[in-house]
Design a protein around this motif. Structure first.
Motif, PDB file in Angstrom:
ATOM      1  N   THR A  23      14.610  77.002  19.041  1.00 19.84           N
ATOM      2  CA  THR A  23      14.863  76.996  20.485  1.00 19.84           C
ATOM      3  C   THR A  23      14.181  78.207  21.088  1.00 19.84           C
ATOM      4  N   LEU A  25      10.162  79.432  23.233  1.00 24.44           N
ATOM      5  CA  LEU A  25       8.994  79.046  24.000  1.00 24.44           C
ATOM      6  C   LEU A  25       8.149  78.031  23.244  1.00 24.44           C
ATOM      7  N   VAL A  26       8.018  78.237  21.949  1.00 20.20           N
ATOM      8  CA  VAL A  26       7.270  77.315  21.106  1.00 20.20           C
ATOM      9  C   VAL A  26       8.273  76.569  20.225  1.00 20.20           C
ATOM     10  N   VAL A  27       8.377  75.286  20.417  1.00 24.18           N
ATOM     11  CA  VAL A  27       9.337  74.487  19.664  1.00 24.18           C
ATOM     12  C   VAL A  27       8.657  73.969  18.400  1.00 24.18           C
ATOM     13  N   ILE A  28       9.056  74.550  17.253  1.00 27.41           N
ATOM     14  CA  ILE A  28       8.528  74.131  15.956  1.00 27.41           C
ATOM     15  C   ILE A  28       9.711  73.864  15.036  1.00 27.41           C
TER      16      ILE A  28
END
Length: 80
Positions: A23, A25-28
């Protein structure tokens, strides 16, 4: 160390199975950064077991051998 390795591996596999996502900025998938911790745990466990076997065979640990070799060369710089 073995317990930590087992726990970290199980935790990461659980994150993979449930498809947990980070959770931010970058959802990985969260298992990707967790996998680096698991790899480090396995490497540290292998190193600890190697030193344990070395000492169990009656030899000196590698870190002690390295210090003695450095002192034999006349290098005491790390001891200051």
């Amino acid at each position: 160390m073995a317990y930590l390795t087992w726990w970290a591996t199980a935790f990461t596999l659980e994150s993979y199975q449930f498809n947990e996502m980070a959770t931010g900025l970058v959802v990985i998938p969260i298992w990707i950064p967790q996998a680096t911790f698991v790899i480090g745990c396995w490497l540290l466990l292998a190193t600890v077991l190697d030193e344990l076997l070395t000492v169990a065979q009656g030899q000196r640990p590698h870190y002690q051998q390295a210090v003695e070799e450095r002192h034999a060369r006349g290098d005491f710089s790390a001891d200051v």
